[in-house]
Design an enzyme around this catalytic site. Structure first.
Site, PDB file in Angstrom:
ATOM      1  N   GLN A  59      -2.317  33.134 -21.519  1.00 28.65           N
ATOM      2  CA  GLN A  59      -2.516  33.112 -20.066  1.00 28.65           C
ATOM      3  C   GLN A  59      -1.221  33.422 -19.311  1.00 28.65           C
ATOM      4  O   GLN A  59      -1.263  34.035 -18.245  1.00 28.65           O
ATOM      5  CB  GLN A  59      -3.054  31.728 -19.665  1.00 28.65           C
ATOM      6  CG  GLN A  59      -3.829  31.705 -18.360  1.00 28.65           C
ATOM      7  CD  GLN A  59      -5.279  32.160 -18.491  1.00 28.65           C
ATOM      8  OE1 GLN A  59      -5.948  31.795 -19.440  1.00 28.65           O
ATOM      9  NE2 GLN A  59      -5.752  32.936 -17.544  1.00 28.65           N
ATOM     10  N   ASN A 108     -21.026  34.887 -19.559  1.00 27.34           N
ATOM     11  CA  ASN A 108     -20.600  35.466 -18.299  1.00 27.34           C
ATOM     12  C   ASN A 108     -19.884  36.807 -18.473  1.00 27.34           C
ATOM     13  O   ASN A 108     -20.117  37.764 -17.731  1.00 27.34           O
ATOM     14  CB  ASN A 108     -19.671  34.435 -17.654  1.00 27.34           C
ATOM     15  CG  ASN A 108     -19.292  34.815 -16.265  1.00 27.34           C
ATOM     16  OD1 ASN A 108     -20.131  35.240 -15.488  1.00 27.34           O
ATOM     17  ND2 ASN A 108     -18.019  34.701 -15.956  1.00 27.34           N
ATOM     18  N   LYS A 134      -2.039  28.202 -14.026  1.00 27.04           N
ATOM     19  CA  LYS A 134      -3.385  28.694 -13.717  1.00 27.04           C
ATOM     20  C   LYS A 134      -4.062  29.078 -15.011  1.00 27.04           C
ATOM     21  O   LYS A 134      -3.488  29.791 -15.847  1.00 27.04           O
ATOM     22  CB  LYS A 134      -3.275  29.938 -12.808  1.00 27.04           C
ATOM     23  CG  LYS A 134      -4.626  30.497 -12.395  1.00 27.04           C
ATOM     24  CD  LYS A 134      -5.199  29.754 -11.209  1.00 27.04           C
ATOM     25  CE  LYS A 134      -6.692  29.940 -11.045  1.00 27.04           C
ATOM     26  NZ  LYS A 134      -7.503  29.017 -11.884  1.00 27.04           N
ATOM     27  N   ASP A 153     -14.035  28.398 -18.407  1.00 30.09           N
ATOM     28  CA  ASP A 153     -13.860  29.199 -19.620  1.00 30.09           C
ATOM     29  C   ASP A 153     -15.143  28.939 -20.416  1.00 30.09           C
ATOM     30  O   ASP A 153     -16.150  28.516 -19.837  1.00 30.09           O
ATOM     31  CB  ASP A 153     -12.586  28.779 -20.378  1.00 30.09           C
ATOM     32  CG  ASP A 153     -12.136  29.813 -21.415  1.00 30.09           C
ATOM     33  OD1 ASP A 153     -11.491  30.793 -21.045  1.00 30.09           O
ATOM     34  OD2 ASP A 153     -12.470  29.658 -22.611  1.00 30.09           O
ATOM     35  N   LYS A 200      -3.762  26.052 -19.562  1.00 28.16           N
ATOM     36  CA  LYS A 200      -5.134  26.050 -20.106  1.00 28.16           C
ATOM     37  C   LYS A 200      -5.500  24.625 -20.465  1.00 28.16           C
ATOM     38  O   LYS A 200      -4.620  23.796 -20.716  1.00 28.16           O
ATOM     39  CB  LYS A 200      -5.199  26.920 -21.362  1.00 28.16           C
ATOM     40  CG  LYS A 200      -6.598  27.409 -21.689  1.00 28.16           C
ATOM     41  CD  LYS A 200      -6.948  28.669 -20.918  1.00 28.16           C
ATOM     42  CE  LYS A 200      -8.350  29.126 -21.177  1.00 28.16           C
ATOM     43  NZ  LYS A 200      -8.551  30.498 -20.688  1.00 28.16           N
ATOM     44  N   THR A 241     -14.670  39.052 -14.335  1.00 24.15           N
ATOM     45  CA  THR A 241     -14.062  39.301 -15.648  1.00 24.15           C
ATOM     46  C   THR A 241     -14.676  40.545 -16.281  1.00 24.15           C
ATOM     47  O   THR A 241     -13.955  41.455 -16.716  1.00 24.15           O
ATOM     48  CB  THR A 241     -14.239  38.072 -16.561  1.00 24.15           C
ATOM     49  OG1 THR A 241     -13.794  36.914 -15.850  1.00 24.15           O
ATOM     50  CG2 THR A 241     -13.439  38.218 -17.837  1.00 24.15           C
ATOM     51  N   SER A 272      -9.594  34.618  -9.471  1.00 23.42           N
ATOM     52  CA  SER A 272      -9.344  33.196  -9.209  1.00 23.42           C
ATOM     53  C   SER A 272      -8.184  33.041  -8.239  1.00 23.42           C
ATOM     54  O   SER A 272      -8.194  32.167  -7.369  1.00 23.42           O
ATOM     55  CB  SER A 272      -8.993  32.468 -10.508  1.00 23.42           C
ATOM     56  OG  SER A 272     -10.155  32.006 -11.160  1.00 23.42           O
TER      57      SER A 272
HETATM   58  N1  GLU Z   1     -10.751  31.393 -18.447  1.00 26.33           N
HETATM   59  C1  GLU Z   1     -10.491  32.654 -17.815  1.00 26.33           C
HETATM   60  C2  GLU Z   1      -9.431  33.389 -18.581  1.00 26.33           C
HETATM   61  O1  GLU Z   1      -9.400  33.304 -19.795  1.00 26.33           O
HETATM   62  C3  GLU Z   1     -10.236  32.513 -16.325  1.00 26.33           C
HETATM   63  C4  GLU Z   1      -9.102  31.631 -15.936  1.00 26.33           C
HETATM   64  C5  GLU Z   1      -8.985  31.357 -14.457  1.00 26.33           C
HETATM   65  O2  GLU Z   1      -9.748  31.916 -13.675  1.00 26.33           O
HETATM   66  O3  GLU Z   1      -8.078  30.588 -14.074  1.00 26.33           O
HETATM   67  O4  GLU Z   1      -8.628  34.112 -18.057  1.00 26.33           O
END
Ligand code: GLU
Length: 446
Positions: A110, A239, A89, A165, A125, A208, A378
């Site tokens: 992540q 965002n 994810k 992202d 990612k 976020t 998410s």
């Molecule tokens: N890109 C966001 C992060 O850095 C969200 C990732 C997601 O929702 O899967 O966590």
């Protein structure tokens, strides 16, 4: 030589030209030393060797046709880093500087961020070296469709669930979802960050930023302070900055800066009320963010080509991108009496700047913990899609707040367990790592 030092040397030799990946690996693994000392079985089972090697790395060609009929080719990536806790994810980033080092750094972070949420999601990612700036809507659509025409075969609701992202928001996710659905003939929640009409989660856009402010509130409260009345320097205009400014205002604090590629804005009256929504307009307008803001709100001061780290504030929340705070910036913050830094963007502070801040008594809330609210929501979106139900915005924000409070608590518990005082960075790394390590130990050598 310790297990960590030995592995860091090997990692550097094996991954030359990946400075961002090595930066995060060094930061995380160094703080895990006490865990490896206390758990010799982890070395025996080669946990570092395994956790630093992605389970799968996918690189692919993304050909598309621009509005002039010219064929363009970009490079796409998906790093499926670790699936010990659940399907991979993590977001997709579209920006010209995207390369294997950036995607691996984001994927590695992540793993631990997702573990901290307490939810069943692994780490991944992806993205492309595609610059969305100045592209027409049809060009964006053609690019997203071509990107998904390759990516679809590697993802799925129980395999890998991408999201947005930098450079990828609801519009791009919508185009990718449309193409995925055409090819797979499956409406299955494989992407998150979708618009609400497409099965997206109410409140996902805010998640976020709201999560960051909930985390900052816990951090300040722990040190006997409150957010009420605090002046906050934030960077970015996207965002994350938007959601952060909104929640700061709701909780009685105010953002006094924003920044963009053209410099930064100092708005002592606060980036509040309608000015926060104006950020949304600026975001879709392209490169010049601060100049139009200063024109619309003449009391705000525009500092072209500069960053906001020399502005005196009670709390700093970088919300732009990686490595935007270097030691020279950290020195300015300390000289201004800075006590708290809460990282909104992924890895916004260099390792040297973190060391300087911590040595000078600044409390640093790490991004893995502070910005985990986005990916947590998410995962709630995945649950909503899997159950074929709709959660209300109130339900989502209640869950989000609990998750953020719990992330702070877990990090403090890890500090206590290993006698690390109030080192929130080490606490978050350890709490996240222990969850992944436990799961990996149960799954055998894989
Ligand atoms: N890109 C966001 C992060 O850095 C969200 C990732 C997601 O929702 O899967 O966590």
């Amino acid at each position: 030589m310790s297990y960590v030092s030995e592995q860091l040397e090997k990692l550097a030799a094996k991954n030359p030209n990946q400075p961002e990946f090595l930066q995060t690996a060094t930061e995380v693994l160094t703080s895990l030393e006490p865990v490896f000392d206390a758990n010799p079985q982890y070395e025996k089972m080669a946990l570092i060797e395994r956790i630093t090697e992605p389970e799968r790395q996918i690189m692919f060609r993304v050909p598309w046709v621009d509005d002039n009929g010219k064929v363009q080719v970009n490079r796409g990536f998906r790093i499926q880093f670790n699936s010990a806790l659940g399907p991979y994810k993590g977001g997709l980033r579209f920006a010209p500087n995207v390369n294997i080092s950036i995607v691996k750094f984001l994927g590695f972070e992540q793993i631990f961020k997702n573990a901290l949420t307490g939810l069943p999601i692994g780490g991944g990612k992806g993205g492309a070296d595609f610059d969305p700036n100045g592209k027409s809507d049809m060009e964006i659509m053609r690019f997203c469709q071509s990107f998904m025409t390759e990516l679809y075969r590697h993802i799925g609701p129980n395999t890998d669930v991408p999201a947005g992202d930098l450079g990828v928001g609801g519009r791009e996710i919508g185009y990718m979802m449309g193409q995925y659905k055409r090819i797979r003939d499956s409406y299955d929640g494989t992407l998150t960050g979708k618009g609400v009409p497409n099965g997206g989660l109410a409140g996902r856009d805010e998640a976020t930023g709201y999560g960051i402010v909930f985390y900052a509130r816990e951090m300040l409260n722990h040190f006997g302070e409150s957010l009420e009345g605090k002046k906050v320097v934030i960077s970015g205009f996207g965002n994350v900055a938007w959601g952060t400014a909104k929640k700061l205002e709701q909780l009685g604090a105010k953002a006094i800066t924003i920044s963009g590629p053209d410099g930064y804005i100092l708005d002592e009256e606060g980036v509040t009320g309608e000015k926060i929504d104006y950020l949304l307009e600026l975001r879709s307008s392209g490169k010049n963010i601060c100049a139009p803001y200063a024109e619309k709100y003449p009391n705000a001061k525009f500092f072209p080509g500069e960053k906001p780290w020399g502005v005196k504030a009670d709390l700093y929340i970088p919300c732009a991108t990686q490595n935007e705070i270097h030691t020279a910036d950290a020195e300015k913050m300390v000289a201004n009496g800075c006590k708290f830094l809460c990282e909104g963007a992924n890895m916004p502070t260099t390792n040297e700047a973190i060391e300087y801040l911590q040595n000078n008594g600044v409390v640093v809330g790490p991004s893995k913990a502070a910005n985990a609210g986005g990916v947590a929501c998410s995962c709630i979106e995945m649950a909503q899609n899997a159950e074929h139900l709709i959660f209300s915005e109130d339900e989502v924000f209640e869950k989000l707040e609990n998750i953020m409070v719990n992330i702070f608590k877990q990090s403090m518990d890890a500090c206590k367990k290993y006698n690390l005082g109030d080192n929130l960075i080490a606490g978050a790394n350890i709490a996240g790592f222990e969850r992944v390590a436990n799961a990996m130990m149960f799954q055998g050598i894989c």
